[in-house]
Design an enzyme around this catalytic site. Structure first.
Site, PDB file in Angstrom:
ATOM      1  N   GLY A  55      28.484  36.528  58.839  1.00 50.79           N
ATOM      2  CA  GLY A  55      27.466  36.765  57.833  1.00 50.79           C
ATOM      3  C   GLY A  55      26.446  35.657  57.626  1.00 50.79           C
ATOM      4  O   GLY A  55      25.794  35.591  56.594  1.00 50.79           O
ATOM      5  N   ASP A  94      27.061  45.499  59.143  1.00 52.67           N
ATOM      6  CA  ASP A  94      27.954  44.924  58.136  1.00 52.67           C
ATOM      7  C   ASP A  94      27.650  43.447  57.986  1.00 52.67           C
ATOM      8  O   ASP A  94      26.964  42.856  58.815  1.00 52.67           O
ATOM      9  CB  ASP A  94      29.410  45.093  58.576  1.00 52.67           C
ATOM     10  CG  ASP A  94      29.666  44.397  59.913  1.00 52.67           C
ATOM     11  OD1 ASP A  94      28.874  44.631  60.841  1.00 52.67           O
ATOM     12  OD2 ASP A  94      30.612  43.618  60.027  1.00 52.67           O
ATOM     13  N   GLU A  95      28.177  42.863  56.979  1.00 55.71           N
ATOM     14  CA  GLU A  95      28.178  41.406  56.812  1.00 55.71           C
ATOM     15  C   GLU A  95      26.823  40.759  57.025  1.00 55.71           C
ATOM     16  O   GLU A  95      26.716  39.663  57.550  1.00 55.71           O
ATOM     17  CB  GLU A  95      29.185  40.788  57.782  1.00 55.71           C
ATOM     18  CG  GLU A  95      30.595  41.214  57.447  1.00 55.71           C
ATOM     19  CD  GLU A  95      31.617  40.801  58.469  1.00 55.71           C
ATOM     20  OE1 GLU A  95      31.234  40.595  59.622  1.00 55.71           O
ATOM     21  OE2 GLU A  95      32.780  40.703  58.094  1.00 55.71           O
ATOM     22  N   ALA A  96      25.758  41.462  56.614  1.00 58.22           N
ATOM     23  CA  ALA A  96      24.427  40.881  56.715  1.00 58.22           C
ATOM     24  C   ALA A  96      24.200  40.044  55.458  1.00 58.22           C
ATOM     25  O   ALA A  96      23.274  40.267  54.695  1.00 58.22           O
ATOM     26  CB  ALA A  96      23.389  41.981  56.841  1.00 58.22           C
ATOM     27  N   LEU A  97      25.071  39.080  55.277  1.00 57.32           N
ATOM     28  CA  LEU A  97      25.118  38.387  53.987  1.00 57.32           C
ATOM     29  C   LEU A  97      23.897  37.531  53.702  1.00 57.32           C
ATOM     30  O   LEU A  97      23.567  37.297  52.546  1.00 57.32           O
ATOM     31  CB  LEU A  97      26.393  37.533  53.908  1.00 57.32           C
ATOM     32  CG  LEU A  97      27.690  38.304  54.178  1.00 57.32           C
ATOM     33  CD1 LEU A  97      28.897  37.377  54.073  1.00 57.32           C
ATOM     34  CD2 LEU A  97      27.845  39.478  53.217  1.00 57.32           C
TER      35      LEU A  97
END
Ligand code: TNX
Length: 527
Positions: free
Chosen positions: A304, A340-343
């Site tokens: 992320g 996902d997890e594109a923080l």
């Protein structure tokens, strides 16, 4: 079965009747309903006799059908491996295994089959060849591991009829080849492993912060540079497009569709030094400004932290090129864009990214799959969302029209440790014992998702801690057969207490295939 054998022994001791004795030779399976099968078939009827597989048994194909001829060859190869018998093709129909399509049986659908075992003939009949393939998998599980006769090898199979078809059309596993790279032979082995349980999807996680694993001809350094290492700093690797096609063909021959996933944040990080974060891998190809250097190769396991720069033309040249090339070499209808997890990607930008990805995927003639977070974007019924933990995201996705694949991390993330003593694996979601991965149902895991929106089940194997085929086997088995059963078999009557006995008896089959599975203390192994 034990009781039958007991009676046989008693009968033999008192020599009551030669006629009765002939039907109960010790160790001869005569009750098909007692046979151990995973996934459990829809219906099994026994007729109390046996078919004897001998060196003279032939494999026949009904009609002139190239695909069935190929499957006859496949069956011969598998039987040779399992029994040592080299069966011939052709023959006059006696003592034969016959493959046939065009059954015109609506109940069976596109993937179902009917396996009829008579005393002197076995027939696998289906509407389409995929069904024949699954009938073959069932027959292989019915073939004894040991010969009934020493010196003159014969293998006895109980007679009766199995009628069977899948509950879900999406029965898959994901292999993360980004964190640790696995070569073509390992992937083929993995395909064989999952095909034996009637799975039909292999999702390949082809890129992540730790490595880019697929050749993109218009951006050669992506794989050459970006694929050079892996978690821990060892040598990585990547598939050339030719190798990718080879894997795909091998999978297709086993009725498995490859789902290529390019991490949503497209690991080639076009982030300029001025951003104070990372420079881009892509700059190795000479785009962007001259100050940019390739990103340092990352060999840790944090997630992320990387992103793309949204409003740089190079970003979109890159995305277009990658998705176009990937679509061109992919025969299946899907492209997985991660997501996902594109923080570190701001929410608005994330939505804009997914929206744009979805348009590009569509323009390339494919259907977009993304992890559940894509629910935040403007997705519709052309999209598929993959649930891993958020009921909110996945119900939203379903409401927007998307179909849902279930990959609950607390149940079927195959990289989760079984317990605190497991030698590899993570446990951020949970410790996942074999019964945990079996005791759940896609239809009621997330209330509010309509049944017709549920495509099926996919068990991911993330490979931060997985370095070898042996490591793969340890985490995947014995959980995967249970996941396959959830995806294939009817939910009615599903019961861990019953399943664990089948799994226990199935242990010797995994061993025979060289799978060094985890001997869960919750399963009464009979090996
Ligand atoms: C979560 S859940 C991930 C992966 C990791 C995995 C490790 C999800 C879509 N992504 O990036 O590898 O956990 O268990």
């Amino acid at each position: 079965m034990k009781i039958t054998r007991f009676f046989c022994a008693v009968l033999a001791a008192f020599s009551l009747s030669a006629l009765m004795l002939s039907s109960c030779t010790p160790e001869t399976p005569t009750d098909l309903t007692n046979e151990v099968l995973i996934p459990k078939p829809v219906s099994v009827t026994a007729t109390g006799k046996r078919f004897r597989l001998t060196p003279e048994t032939s494999i026949r194909v009904n009609g002139d059908n190239a695909e069935l001829n190929r499957l006859a060859g496949y069956l011969a190869g598998e039987l040779k491996q399992a029994t040592g018998l080299q069966l011939t093709t052709g023959g006059d129909g006696k003592n034969s295994i016959e493959l046939t399509v065009g059954a015109n049986n609506a109940t069976l659908g596109a993937e179902g089959y009917e396996l009829t075992i008579n005393k002197d003939k076995i027939t696998i009949s289906a509407n389409e060849s995929a069904g024949v393939f699954y009938g073959i998998q069932t027959l292989l599980q019915l073939t004894p591991l040991k010969s009934a006769e020493a010196g003159n090898p014969t293998f006895d199979i109980a007679t009766g009829t199995i009628s069977d078809y899948p509950r879900y059309s999406w029965r898959g596993s994901m292999l993360d080849v980004a964190r640790h790279f696995f070569g073509v032979d390992d992937v083929k082995r993995y395909i064989d492993r999952i095909a034996a349980y009637k799975m039909n999807i292999l999702h390949l996680h082809l890129s992540d912060d730790q490595g880019w694993r697929i050749e993109i001809k218009s951006w050669p350094n992506l794989a050459i540079h970006g694929g050079a290492t892996q978690v821990g700093g060892g040598k990585g690797g990547y598939y050339t497009q030719e190798q990718y096609k080879e894997i795909q063909q091998y999978a297709a021959d086993r009725f498995i569709t490859i789902i290529p996933e390019i991490y949503g944040e497209l690991n080639g990080k076009i982030v300029t030094p001025e951003d104070g974060r990372f420079t881009g891998t892509l700059e190795t190809k000479g785009i962007g400004d001259a100050k940019n250097k390739p990103t340092d190769l990352y060999t840790g396991i944090r997630v992320g932290w990387s992103t793309l720069v949204f409003d740089k033309p190079a970003t979109w040249r890159f995305v277009n090129d990658v998705l176009r090339e990937l679509s061109e070499i992919t025969t299946g209808p899907y492209i997985h864009i991660g997501g996902d997890e594109a923080l570190v990607t701001p929410k608005e930008e994330y939505i804009a990214f997914v929206n744009r990805f979805s348009e590009i995927v569509k323009a390339n003639g494919k259907k977009m799959i993304g992890w559940e977070e894509i629910a935040q974007a403007n997705i519709d019924d052309n999209a598929i969302a993959q649930y891993w933990h958020s009921a909110e995201f996945s119900t939203t996705a379903a409401q927007k029209g998307a179909s849902i694949i279930f990959s609950p991390s607390t149940r079927i993330y195959l990289d989760m440790q079984y317990d605190s003593t497991s030698r590899i694996g993570l446990h951020w979601a949970a410790y996942v014992e074999v019964d945990d991965s079996y005791n759940w149902d896609p239809a009621n895991l997330v209330p509010g998702i309509a049944a017709e929106k549920i495509l099926g089940v996919e068990a991911p194997l993330w490979t931060e801690t997985v370095e070898s085929m042996n490591d793969i086997d340890y985490l995947v088995f014995p959980r995967l057969p249970g996941v396959a059963e959830i995806a294939w078999s009817p939910a009615t009557g599903r019961d861990w207490e019953e399943y664990k006995l089948r799994l226990a008896a199935h242990g010797s089959r995994m061993t025979a295939k060289g799978i060094d599975f985890y001997r869960s203390p919750r399963v009464p192994w009979t090996e």
